[in-house]
Design an enzyme around this catalytic site. Structure first.
Site, PDB file in Angstrom:
ATOM      1  N   CYS A  80      12.241  -2.889   2.629  1.00 35.04           N
ATOM      2  CA  CYS A  80      12.798  -4.110   2.038  1.00 35.04           C
ATOM      3  C   CYS A  80      14.113  -3.810   1.309  1.00 35.04           C
ATOM      4  O   CYS A  80      15.110  -3.517   1.955  1.00 35.04           O
ATOM      5  CB  CYS A  80      11.769  -4.779   1.135  1.00 35.04           C
ATOM      6  SG  CYS A  80      12.167  -6.517   0.773  1.00 35.04           S
ATOM      7  N   HIS A 168       7.190  -5.392   4.739  1.00 33.22           N
ATOM      8  CA  HIS A 168       6.387  -4.497   3.898  1.00 33.22           C
ATOM      9  C   HIS A 168       5.187  -3.976   4.688  1.00 33.22           C
ATOM     10  O   HIS A 168       4.168  -4.664   4.810  1.00 33.22           O
ATOM     11  CB  HIS A 168       5.900  -5.242   2.649  1.00 33.22           C
ATOM     12  CG  HIS A 168       6.977  -5.506   1.653  1.00 33.22           C
ATOM     13  ND1 HIS A 168       7.294  -4.620   0.652  1.00 33.22           N
ATOM     14  CD2 HIS A 168       7.827  -6.562   1.526  1.00 33.22           C
ATOM     15  CE1 HIS A 168       8.300  -5.119  -0.078  1.00 33.22           C
ATOM     16  NE2 HIS A 168       8.632  -6.284   0.430  1.00 33.22           N
ATOM     17  N   GLU A 170       3.124  -1.766   3.749  1.00 29.42           N
ATOM     18  CA  GLU A 170       2.039  -1.386   2.848  1.00 29.42           C
ATOM     19  C   GLU A 170       1.106  -2.544   2.521  1.00 29.42           C
ATOM     20  O   GLU A 170      -0.002  -2.329   2.015  1.00 29.42           O
ATOM     21  CB  GLU A 170       2.618  -0.815   1.542  1.00 29.42           C
ATOM     22  CG  GLU A 170       3.293  -1.821   0.619  1.00 29.42           C
ATOM     23  CD  GLU A 170       4.745  -2.110   0.948  1.00 29.42           C
ATOM     24  OE1 GLU A 170       5.481  -2.585   0.058  1.00 29.42           O
ATOM     25  OE2 GLU A 170       5.163  -1.867   2.108  1.00 29.42           O
ATOM     26  N   SER A 222     -18.008   4.957 -20.992  1.00 24.11           N
ATOM     27  CA  SER A 222     -18.062   3.499 -21.084  1.00 24.11           C
ATOM     28  C   SER A 222     -19.197   2.914 -20.257  1.00 24.11           C
ATOM     29  O   SER A 222     -19.528   1.735 -20.406  1.00 24.11           O
ATOM     30  CB  SER A 222     -16.745   2.907 -20.587  1.00 24.11           C
ATOM     31  OG  SER A 222     -16.607   3.124 -19.190  1.00 24.11           O
ATOM     32  N   GLY A 223     -19.773   3.708 -19.360  1.00 24.57           N
ATOM     33  CA  GLY A 223     -20.758   3.192 -18.424  1.00 24.57           C
ATOM     34  C   GLY A 223     -20.143   2.846 -17.085  1.00 24.57           C
ATOM     35  O   GLY A 223     -20.852   2.559 -16.122  1.00 24.57           O
ATOM     36  N   GLY A 224     -18.812   2.899 -17.014  1.00 24.34           N
ATOM     37  CA  GLY A 224     -18.114   2.572 -15.784  1.00 24.34           C
ATOM     38  C   GLY A 224     -17.892   3.786 -14.899  1.00 24.34           C
ATOM     39  O   GLY A 224     -18.171   4.929 -15.264  1.00 24.34           O
ATOM     40  N   ASP A 226     -15.041   5.165 -13.815  1.00 24.51           N
ATOM     41  CA  ASP A 226     -13.954   6.082 -14.149  1.00 24.51           C
ATOM     42  C   ASP A 226     -14.374   7.138 -15.165  1.00 24.51           C
ATOM     43  O   ASP A 226     -14.188   8.338 -14.951  1.00 24.51           O
ATOM     44  CB  ASP A 226     -12.748   5.301 -14.676  1.00 24.51           C
ATOM     45  CG  ASP A 226     -12.288   4.218 -13.716  1.00 24.51           C
ATOM     46  OD1 ASP A 226     -12.499   4.389 -12.504  1.00 24.51           O
ATOM     47  OD2 ASP A 226     -11.742   3.200 -14.174  1.00 24.51           O
ATOM     48  N   SER A 227     -14.924   6.696 -16.287  1.00 29.75           N
ATOM     49  CA  SER A 227     -15.300   7.662 -17.315  1.00 29.75           C
ATOM     50  C   SER A 227     -16.452   8.540 -16.837  1.00 29.75           C
ATOM     51  O   SER A 227     -16.546   9.722 -17.202  1.00 29.75           O
ATOM     52  CB  SER A 227     -15.673   6.959 -18.625  1.00 29.75           C
ATOM     53  OG  SER A 227     -16.840   6.179 -18.485  1.00 29.75           O
TER      54      SER A 227
END
Length: 511
Positions: A80, A168, A170, A222-224, A226-227
């Site tokens: 672009c 684009h 992507e 956190s329970g998620g 990622d952590s």
């Protein structure tokens, strides 16, 4: 191990991070750097991509990258704005379009001998997003693709591995975009595709051991996803030198603190549960501005971690599950031109009084990459499949001020919604779902009585990385059943609405 890598120069496009993600999907390591702060071009860089931009190449203050060590020396793909820049600066002409060229288009011509367009057919859909158009290409450039309205949809350059795409590749709407990117990266650039989850785990564990040494690390769970993945990586690297803290901030989902704490303990993690509900409610009292709420929560998390870390002798590090989209949305990538959207509670460093260094093992990964990393380490699939949940918790799903009563109401609503998704086999068809407590009261009728109670918005989106998202077309019968159950069972709610906005222009969370 030093991976082959590609440099993505960011000109401020909303799609720059998608380019990086599509490259990663091909098991190729990518890094985004701002156009005005190009890293030293050495043998570690195998190719370069120029992103799109909200700017016009014809603007007086248009981005002007220094490409003297790149163009003609490394494989180069302009997308672009990037494609227009390579025309504008090297002898061609870019002019305003008669109409803004935005949305779906179809390729009407393809140069079949082009290595970039191999495997792409005439009629293939592409995604356009530009206000200018390439009106004349330099003499050593060749058109390799066109649409009905855009003659120079793609080009190549003689005697160079330099290419430009006006569309684009992507974006998912470009149906053969992945083929074009693979053609460029694998066939033209020769990448070996060695960026894999197992390689990341092995290298990250080695890095963490070297970085941390014999120091102790405190990590906020956190329970998620990622952590949790960050904790398992660190646990594999340093064992019980890792001290995990799981904080009940009073803003978690119903019953989540107890159930997740038991799950972590069952995984062998060195974890301590901390009840800090009242401390969080106190700092949130009277705050209604979203940014102030986020910052108050982030500050209190740090205070709690500071208090807990002082109970651990000689702790030196604070680990966080920060991932790439968190960083992108909070600060411009590597100081680049992308616009800040909102702050994240775990991005931005620590106050001076907290004498801990930050370590973020996942801050170069997108959400789907984090899940693949977790799968490669045999983390429970149900935990990895959990929907993302915001770090500030239900506080940013309560528009306006946060009270214990509102949290309690929202927990009940959220429980009904999520449980219904699970029982209807819809949970895994949704990337993220939740309920939002609106600062609106409306008239209703229950029995023979007039009510004036609160409204709830339900939100469910499909996505792969959190950078873009579409609302999910949940069955009307399902929404009717959930709405009826919420209104009948949750005192204080008499109206339920469903959010049908996508990201962009909206964000996934309302705050």
């Amino acid at each position: 191990m030093e991976h082959e890598k590609i440099l993505i120069l960011d000109f401020g496009s909303q799609y720059t991070q998608l380019i990086a993600r599509r490259v990663r999907e091909l098991n190729i390591y990518s890094e985004i750097h701002p156009y005005n702060n190009i890293p030293e071009i050495d043998v570690s860089w195998k190719a370069v991509i120029l992103s799109g931009s909200p700017h016009s190449v014809r603007d007086k203050n248009a981005p002007m990258p220094d490409l003297k060590e790149i163009k003609g020396k490394l494989p180069l793909l302009g997308i672009c704005f990037g494609a227009q820049h390579l025309v504008h600066e090297f002898g061609g002409e870019v002019l305003p379009s008669n109409t803004r060229e935005y949305g779906r288009a179809n390729l009407s011509f393809i140069e079949t001998r082009s290595s970039l367009m191999k495997g792409v057919s005439v009629g293939s859909q592409v995604w356009m997003s530009h206000g200018d158009t390439i009106s004349m290409i330099p003499k050593d450039y060749n058109i390799i693709a066109s649409t009905k309205d855009v003659e120079v949809a793609a080009y190549s350059v003689d005697n160079e591995l330099t290419f430009g795409l006006q569309f684009h590749p992507e974006v998912y709407h470009s149906k053969d975009g992945h083929i074009i990117l693979k053609n460029f990266l694998v066939d033209i650039c020769g990448f070996s595709q060695d960026w894999t989850p197992s390689a990341f785990v092995e290298e990250t564990i080695s890095y963490l051991r070297e970085k941390v040494g014999k120091d102790k690390v405190v990590l906020g769970l956190s329970g998620g996803v990622d952590s949790t993945v960050a904790a398992v990586l660190l646990h594999k690297a340093i064992g019980d030198q890792l001290h995990c803290i799981f904080v009940d901030n009073g803003l978690l989902r119903k019953g989540e603190f107890d159930s997740v704490l038991k799950q972590y303990q069952g995984m062998g993690l060195n974890v301590k549960g901390v009840d800090a509900k009242d401390r969080f409610y106190k700092v949130l009292s009277g705050l209604s501005d979203p940014e102030k709420k986020r910052k108050a929560i982030g500050s209190m998390f740090i205070d709690v971690f500071d208090d807990e870390s002082q109970l651990i002798n000689d702790v030196k590090w604070l680990a966080q599950g920060t991932i790439y989209p968190d960083v992108i949305e909070s600060v411009s990538v590597n100081g680049g031109p992308s616009q800040t959207i909102k702050s994240h509670h775990n991005v931005g460093g620590l106050p001076d009084y907290m004498k801990l260094q930050v370590i973020e093992p996942l801050n170069t990964l997108f959400k789907d990459e984090v899940r693949r990393i977790g799968k490669s380490m045999n983390i429970d699939k149900h935990l990895l499949a959990r929907h993302p949940f915001p770090g500030p918790g239900l506080a940013i799903r309560i528009l306006g001020d946060v009270t214990k009563e509102k949290v309690s109401i929202l927990q009940e609503v959220d429980y009904i919604f999520i449980t219904a998704l699970q029982s209807s086999n819809l949970y895994h068809k949704v990337w993220q779902a939740g309920a939002i407590f609106l600062p609106v009261q409306s008239v209703g009728v229950m029995g023979d009585e007039r009510t004036y109670e609160n409204a709830i918005a339900l939100r469910a989106v499909e996505s792969t990385d959190g950078m873009t998202a579409d609302w999910v077309h949940l069955p009307h019968e399902f929404l009717a059943r959930v709405s009826n159950e919420i209104i009948n069972k949750v005192k204080g709610i008499n109206r339920v609405v469903y959010d049908i906005s996508s990201k962009p222009p909206a964000t996934i969370e309302w705050e």
